[in-house]
Design a protein around this motif. Structure first.
Motif, PDB file in Angstrom:
ATOM      1  N   PRO A 127       0.817  -1.216   0.000  1.00 43.71           N
ATOM      2  CA  PRO A 127       0.000   0.000   0.000  1.00 43.71           C
ATOM      3  C   PRO A 127       0.854   1.270   0.000  1.00 43.71           C
ATOM      4  N   GLY A 128       0.234   2.327  -0.504  1.00 42.36           N
ATOM      5  CA  GLY A 128       0.823   3.646  -0.390  1.00 42.36           C
ATOM      6  C   GLY A 128       0.397   4.273   0.930  1.00 42.36           C
ATOM      7  N   ILE A 129      -0.117   5.492   0.877  1.00 37.57           N
ATOM      8  CA  ILE A 129      -0.523   6.195   2.092  1.00 37.57           C
ATOM      9  C   ILE A 129      -2.009   5.968   2.321  1.00 37.57           C
ATOM     10  N   PHE A 130      -2.329   5.257   3.395  1.00 40.04           N
ATOM     11  CA  PHE A 130      -3.719   4.901   3.688  1.00 40.04           C
ATOM     12  C   PHE A 130      -4.170   5.511   5.015  1.00 40.04           C
ATOM     13  N   MET A 131      -5.463   5.719   5.123  1.00 40.83           N
ATOM     14  CA  MET A 131      -6.055   6.245   6.344  1.00 40.83           C
ATOM     15  C   MET A 131      -6.205   5.108   7.356  1.00 40.83           C
ATOM     16  N   THR A 132      -5.197   4.938   8.165  1.00 45.77           N
ATOM     17  CA  THR A 132      -5.197   3.946   9.232  1.00 45.77           C
ATOM     18  C   THR A 132      -5.309   4.673  10.566  1.00 45.77           C
ATOM     19  N   PRO A 133      -5.517   3.955  11.674  1.00 46.26           N
ATOM     20  CA  PRO A 133      -5.578   4.631  12.972  1.00 46.26           C
ATOM     21  C   PRO A 133      -4.334   5.474  13.270  1.00 46.26           C
ATOM     22  N   MET A 134      -3.168   4.984  12.845  1.00 47.73           N
ATOM     23  CA  MET A 134      -1.936   5.747  13.052  1.00 47.73           C
ATOM     24  C   MET A 134      -1.981   7.054  12.261  1.00 47.73           C
ATOM     25  N   MET A 135      -2.457   6.990  11.026  1.00 51.02           N
ATOM     26  CA  MET A 135      -2.559   8.182  10.193  1.00 51.02           C
ATOM     27  C   MET A 135      -3.620   9.127  10.735  1.00 51.02           C
ATOM     28  N   ALA A 136      -4.716   8.575  11.233  1.00 44.13           N
ATOM     29  CA  ALA A 136      -5.802   9.394  11.760  1.00 44.13           C
ATOM     30  C   ALA A 136      -5.369  10.199  12.976  1.00 44.13           C
ATOM     31  N   GLY A 137      -4.331   9.730  13.657  1.00 43.08           N
ATOM     32  CA  GLY A 137      -3.826  10.426  14.832  1.00 43.08           C
ATOM     33  C   GLY A 137      -2.971  11.641  14.503  1.00 43.08           C
ATOM     34  N   LEU A 138      -2.623  11.819  13.226  1.00 44.40           N
ATOM     35  CA  LEU A 138      -1.817  12.976  12.822  1.00 44.40           C
ATOM     36  C   LEU A 138      -2.709  14.203  12.652  1.00 44.40           C
ATOM     37  N   PRO A 139      -2.134  15.395  12.802  1.00 46.97           N
ATOM     38  CA  PRO A 139      -2.917  16.625  12.596  1.00 46.97           C
ATOM     39  C   PRO A 139      -3.500  16.662  11.185  1.00 46.97           C
ATOM     40  N   GLU A 140      -4.652  17.291  11.053  1.00 41.67           N
ATOM     41  CA  GLU A 140      -5.337  17.337   9.764  1.00 41.67           C
ATOM     42  C   GLU A 140      -4.474  17.984   8.689  1.00 41.67           C
ATOM     43  N   ALA A 141      -3.695  18.974   9.074  1.00 42.23           N
ATOM     44  CA  ALA A 141      -2.822  19.650   8.111  1.00 42.23           C
ATOM     45  C   ALA A 141      -1.771  18.692   7.556  1.00 42.23           C
ATOM     46  N   VAL A 142      -1.276  17.810   8.412  1.00 42.83           N
ATOM     47  CA  VAL A 142      -0.283  16.825   7.981  1.00 42.83           C
ATOM     48  C   VAL A 142      -0.942  15.820   7.034  1.00 42.83           C
ATOM     49  N   GLN A 143      -2.151  15.388   7.358  1.00 40.70           N
ATOM     50  CA  GLN A 143      -2.880  14.460   6.492  1.00 40.70           C
ATOM     51  C   GLN A 143      -3.105  15.073   5.115  1.00 40.70           C
ATOM     52  N   GLU A 144      -3.492  16.340   5.086  1.00 45.00           N
ATOM     53  CA  GLU A 144      -3.742  17.018   3.813  1.00 45.00           C
ATOM     54  C   GLU A 144      -2.458  17.161   3.015  1.00 45.00           C
ATOM     55  N   SER A 145      -1.352  17.428   3.710  1.00 46.22           N
ATOM     56  CA  SER A 145      -0.057  17.556   3.040  1.00 46.22           C
ATOM     57  C   SER A 145       0.357  16.237   2.397  1.00 46.22           C
ATOM     58  N   LEU A 146       0.136  15.138   3.114  1.00 46.36           N
ATOM     59  CA  LEU A 146       0.473  13.819   2.574  1.00 46.36           C
ATOM     60  C   LEU A 146      -0.421  13.481   1.384  1.00 46.36           C
ATOM     61  N   ALA A 147      -1.714  13.768   1.514  1.00 48.24           N
ATOM     62  CA  ALA A 147      -2.654  13.472   0.441  1.00 48.24           C
ATOM     63  C   ALA A 147      -2.301  14.232  -0.833  1.00 48.24           C
ATOM     64  N   ALA A 148      -1.751  15.428  -0.674  1.00 47.06           N
ATOM     65  CA  ALA A 148      -1.403  16.259  -1.830  1.00 47.06           C
ATOM     66  C   ALA A 148      -0.266  15.671  -2.651  1.00 47.06           C
ATOM     67  N   THR A 149       0.489  14.725  -2.088  1.00 44.84           N
ATOM     68  CA  THR A 149       1.601  14.102  -2.822  1.00 44.84           C
ATOM     69  C   THR A 149       1.134  12.938  -3.688  1.00 44.84           C
ATOM     70  N   VAL A 150      -0.124  12.542  -3.558  1.00 40.03           N
ATOM     71  CA  VAL A 150      -0.647  11.394  -4.295  1.00 40.03           C
ATOM     72  C   VAL A 150      -1.179  11.866  -5.645  1.00 40.03           C
ATOM     73  N   PRO A 151      -0.688  11.302  -6.770  1.00 37.23           N
ATOM     74  CA  PRO A 151      -1.121  11.766  -8.093  1.00 37.23           C
ATOM     75  C   PRO A 151      -2.622  11.662  -8.342  1.00 37.23           C
ATOM     76  N   PHE A 152      -3.183  10.453  -8.321  1.00 38.37           N
ATOM     77  CA  PHE A 152      -4.627  10.323  -8.545  1.00 38.37           C
ATOM     78  C   PHE A 152      -5.114   8.953  -8.104  1.00 38.37           C
ATOM     79  N   PRO A 153      -6.208   8.914  -7.318  1.00 40.86           N
ATOM     80  CA  PRO A 153      -6.905  10.088  -6.803  1.00 40.86           C
ATOM     81  C   PRO A 153      -6.073  10.788  -5.722  1.00 40.86           C
ATOM     82  N   PRO A 154      -6.107  12.107  -5.669  1.00 37.21           N
ATOM     83  CA  PRO A 154      -5.257  12.869  -4.755  1.00 37.21           C
ATOM     84  C   PRO A 154      -5.784  12.876  -3.322  1.00 37.21           C
ATOM     85  N   ARG A 155      -5.733  11.726  -2.706  1.00 42.42           N
ATOM     86  CA  ARG A 155      -6.230  11.569  -1.337  1.00 42.42           C
ATOM     87  C   ARG A 155      -5.571  10.350  -0.720  1.00 42.42           C
ATOM     88  N   LEU A 156      -5.809  10.160   0.565  1.00 44.30           N
ATOM     89  CA  LEU A 156      -5.332   8.962   1.236  1.00 44.30           C
ATOM     90  C   LEU A 156      -6.187   7.765   0.836  1.00 44.30           C
TER      91      LEU A 156
END
Length: 253
Positions: A189-218
């Motif tokens: 897997p790439g970057i997925f919304m797991t409990p560990m990821m959910a514990g990060l600040p929303e800004a960090v989650q959005e920053s990570l999601a922005a690095t994904v080409p398509f679909p541009p999300r976790l």
């Protein structure tokens, strides 16, 4: 392989990718056993899907052997195994306080790589004793790696090494177990919304999601589970490592 009435063992099944996979396979009619360190969380999921929960430390031989014995006693021989248990603590090789403690590196290898092999060896032993289907198939094993196996970031030396080991053992395991009618595949897997990821600040989650080409999300755990279910169902998928990453290629940091 049809999942209906087949015993499916899911490690790390109390949350994240493992929970989604447990729910998906249960919906397909599998008899699901959730193996997890967190017994309370595992029991909650098991009660919801009509499965069983077993406390298990995948990195410990005796713990895993006892878990499989309990699964056999309650449900029967394992026919599907999905390795989702894992840890991902960051740690630089040389940090502000000196070199990374060797025990930190060893712990990641023990859980992610040794733990995956531990379950693989026990599951395949069960599967080899099952009656084959029309294709001669007796079981399916799915391991979980990560895109970090290919593009590990700074601070991920231990994690990348552990997942690289999972990638590397996929083909030889598939080749060896073919004579028993057992398929072995790995999802990276790439970057997925797991409990560990959910514990990060929303800004960090959005920053990570922005690095994904398509679909541009976790990624969603259900998307991992969907691929796992397809691997179970498709008899021609064997010895493969499948990236599930929306074309993501990890940057150095």
């Amino acid at each position: 392989m049809l999942a209906k009435d087949v015993v499916a063992v899911i490690t790390g099944g109390a949350s994240g990718l493992g929970e989604a996979t447990a729910r998906t396979l249960a919906a397909a009619g599998a008899k699901v056993a959730i193996l997890d360190m967190n017994l309370d969380a595992a029991q909650a999921v098991a009660a919801d899907i009509g499965g069983i929960a077993v406390q298990c430390n995948v990195a410990d031989a005796a713990s895993a052997e006892a878990a499989f014995a309990q699964v056999r006693s309650s449900l029967g021989l394992c026919g599907i195994a999905v390795n989702c248990a894992g840890i991902a603590p960051p740690g630089k090789i040389v940090g502000k306080e000196g070199p990374l403690p060797l025990s930190d590196f060893d712990r990641v290898i023990q859980v992610n790589l040794v733990g995956s092999f531990n379950i693989l060896r026990l599951a395949s032993n069960d599967m080899a004793q099952r009656e084959p289907n029309a294709d001669g198939e007796r079981g399916v094993i799915i391991n979980t790696a990560s895109v970090a196996a290919y593009e590990g970031q700074i601070g991920q030396a231990a994690y990348a090494a552990s997942k690289g080991g999972v990638v590397s053992m996929t083909l030889p395991a598939a080749r060896e177990l073919a004579r028993h009618g057992i398929r072995v595949n790995t999802i990276a897997p790439g970057i997925f919304m797991t409990p560990m990821m959910a514990g990060l600040p929303e800004a960090v989650q959005e920053s990570l999601a922005a690095t994904v080409p398509f679909p541009p999300r976790l990624g969603k755990p259900e998307e991992y589970a969907s691929l796992a279910a397809h691997i179970v169902a498709n008899p021609m998928l064997n010895g493969e490592v499948i990236r599930l990453d929306a074309a993501l290629r990890m940057a150095p940091r």
